[in-house]
Scaffold this active site. Sequence first.
Site, mmCIF file in Angstrom:
data_model
loop_
_atom_site.group_PDB
_atom_site.id
_atom_site.type_symbol
_atom_site.label_atom_id
_atom_site.label_comp_id
_atom_site.label_asym_id
_atom_site.label_seq_id
_atom_site.Cartn_x
_atom_site.Cartn_y
_atom_site.Cartn_z
ATOM 1 N N ASN A 9 11.742 -4.172 1.701
ATOM 2 C CA ASN A 9 11.314 -2.829 1.294
ATOM 3 C C ASN A 9 10.647 -2.180 2.503
ATOM 4 O O ASN A 9 9.529 -2.533 2.855
ATOM 5 C CB ASN A 9 10.328 -2.966 0.124
ATOM 6 C CG ASN A 9 9.688 -1.633 -0.251
ATOM 7 O OD1 ASN A 9 10.148 -0.582 0.175
ATOM 8 N ND2 ASN A 9 8.628 -1.691 -1.037
ATOM 9 N N TRP A 10 11.367 -1.243 3.108
ATOM 10 C CA TRP A 10 10.866 -0.646 4.346
ATOM 11 C C TRP A 10 9.816 0.436 4.084
ATOM 12 O O TRP A 10 9.250 0.996 5.031
ATOM 13 C CB TRP A 10 12.025 -0.057 5.157
ATOM 14 C CG TRP A 10 13.023 -1.065 5.651
ATOM 15 C CD1 TRP A 10 13.008 -2.429 5.444
ATOM 16 C CD2 TRP A 10 14.190 -0.807 6.444
ATOM 17 N NE1 TRP A 10 14.090 -3.021 6.047
ATOM 18 C CE2 TRP A 10 14.838 -2.052 6.676
ATOM 19 C CE3 TRP A 10 14.763 0.346 6.977
ATOM 20 C CZ2 TRP A 10 16.019 -2.150 7.409
ATOM 21 C CZ3 TRP A 10 15.939 0.244 7.716
ATOM 22 C CH2 TRP A 10 16.545 -0.990 7.930
ATOM 23 N N LYS A 11 9.606 0.768 2.827
ATOM 24 C CA LYS A 11 8.615 1.799 2.446
ATOM 25 C C LYS A 11 8.833 3.065 3.280
ATOM 26 O O LYS A 11 9.971 3.419 3.557
ATOM 27 C CB LYS A 11 7.197 1.241 2.605
ATOM 28 C CG LYS A 11 7.025 -0.114 1.909
ATOM 29 C CD LYS A 11 5.608 -0.522 1.786
ATOM 30 C CE LYS A 11 5.567 -1.923 1.200
ATOM 31 N NZ LYS A 11 4.253 -2.337 0.797
ATOM 32 N N HIS A 94 7.661 -0.134 -8.389
ATOM 33 C CA HIS A 94 6.807 -0.715 -7.346
ATOM 34 C C HIS A 94 5.359 -0.276 -7.584
ATOM 35 O O HIS A 94 5.103 0.846 -8.005
ATOM 36 C CB HIS A 94 7.286 -0.267 -5.961
ATOM 37 C CG HIS A 94 6.660 -1.053 -4.859
ATOM 38 N ND1 HIS A 94 5.383 -0.793 -4.413
ATOM 39 C CD2 HIS A 94 7.114 -2.105 -4.138
ATOM 40 C CE1 HIS A 94 5.089 -1.668 -3.452
ATOM 41 N NE2 HIS A 94 6.119 -2.475 -3.271
ATOM 42 N N GLU A 96 3.157 0.670 -5.667
ATOM 43 C CA GLU A 96 2.733 1.871 -4.943
ATOM 44 C C GLU A 96 3.158 3.131 -5.683
ATOM 45 O O GLU A 96 2.619 4.211 -5.435
ATOM 46 C CB GLU A 96 3.281 1.825 -3.505
ATOM 47 C CG GLU A 96 2.499 0.813 -2.672
ATOM 48 C CD GLU A 96 3.269 0.165 -1.541
ATOM 49 O OE1 GLU A 96 4.345 0.669 -1.166
ATOM 50 O OE2 GLU A 96 2.786 -0.869 -1.037
ATOM 51 N N GLU A 166 5.051 -8.970 -8.353
ATOM 52 C CA GLU A 166 4.276 -8.598 -7.180
ATOM 53 C C GLU A 166 2.825 -8.361 -7.584
ATOM 54 O O GLU A 166 2.476 -7.243 -8.015
ATOM 55 C CB GLU A 166 4.840 -7.320 -6.554
ATOM 56 C CG GLU A 166 6.278 -7.417 -6.108
ATOM 57 C CD GLU A 166 6.581 -6.462 -4.971
ATOM 58 O OE1 GLU A 166 6.974 -6.930 -3.915
ATOM 59 O OE2 GLU A 166 6.382 -5.256 -5.144
ATOM 60 N N GLY A 172 0.622 -6.079 0.821
ATOM 61 C CA GLY A 172 0.150 -5.446 2.054
ATOM 62 C C GLY A 172 -1.273 -5.827 2.423
ATOM 63 O O GLY A 172 -1.882 -5.207 3.293
ATOM 64 N N SER A 212 2.847 -10.074 0.615
ATOM 65 C CA SER A 212 2.484 -10.704 1.891
ATOM 66 C C SER A 212 3.320 -11.942 2.219
ATOM 67 O O SER A 212 2.803 -12.910 2.779
ATOM 68 C CB SER A 212 0.979 -11.033 1.909
ATOM 69 O OG SER A 212 0.224 -9.840 1.771
ATOM 70 N N GLY A 233 7.714 -6.601 2.115
ATOM 71 C CA GLY A 233 7.349 -5.308 2.683
ATOM 72 C C GLY A 233 7.195 -5.401 4.183
ATOM 73 O O GLY A 233 8.164 -5.362 4.943
HETATM 74 C C1 PEP Z 1 6.187 -4.812 -1.159
HETATM 75 O O1 PEP Z 1 6.022 -3.707 -0.693
HETATM 76 O O2 PEP Z 1 6.947 -4.950 -2.117
HETATM 77 C C2 PEP Z 1 5.483 -5.943 -0.562
HETATM 78 C C3 PEP Z 1 5.556 -7.098 -1.163
HETATM 79 O O3 PEP Z 1 4.780 -5.700 0.587
HETATM 80 P P1 PEP Z 1 4.138 -6.815 1.588
HETATM 81 O O4 PEP Z 1 5.189 -7.852 1.815
HETATM 82 O O5 PEP Z 1 3.807 -6.044 2.832
HETATM 83 O O6 PEP Z 1 2.935 -7.358 0.899
#
Ligand code: PEP
Length: 250
Positions: A9-11, A94, A96, A166, A172, A212, A233
Amino acid sequence: MRKKFIAGNWKMYTTAAAAKALAEGVAKGVTGNAVTVAVCPPYPWLGLVADAVKGSGVAVGGQNCHHAAEGAYTGEVSPQMLLDAGCQYVIVGHSERRHGLGEPDRFLNLKAKAATAAGLKVIFCVGELLAEREAGLTEDVIWFQVAAGLNGLSADAVSKLVIAYEPVWAIGTGKVASPAQAQEVHAFIRKGFARQYGDAAAGALAILYGGSVKPDNAAEILRQPDVDGALVGGASLKVDSFLGIVRAAV
Ligand code: PEP
């Protein structure tokens, strides 16, 4: 045996040039089909990323969609638009968007229904806040999100989606759930699916962990019996770290 699935997931990161280079690097590094791999770039780069990974084993996904087929929805994108841009997948729910942008469960349910009906494979995200975990509410929160989000989806539609667990406190933040914590929630989700949709559907369901995940912690998490992959992410923004996670899944 469920095939492992690693999705990036490049956000809201990457320039056009960086997205192209990242997609090309990932496509070059994914050889064979032992693991399903997808990347989810920002909307404007979907076409160029789809071109960059064409002919490789890497699929493309959107990070969100609207539930309507078309209409006066400024700034939104329909499931069919994602398909036309070369997507096979879409992330729905998600954290976010749930927590950062206030998208409610009933809205996520409409998106999941519309996206699966259009032919996209939905990566449906669920996860508890730290306060909810500390209050002993993890299972209640997770099951509410699954039940509300998938309410009214047919068994056939459910068979085409993927769940991503998640924990919000791990996204993050560098705080990864322990393999045992991930396994516990994944097993809980699978058990709930067995109750709701039957053993075969539950056995086939891919449940990804997200929060993470990095090359150095991926193998242990991915070894858990109910962890079928990862939604990544930060570590999906560098070719080497993303491929390191893909390799850990083999
Ligand atoms: C995500 O955005 O779905 C995610 C898991 O981010 P990260 O790996 O940076 O925690």
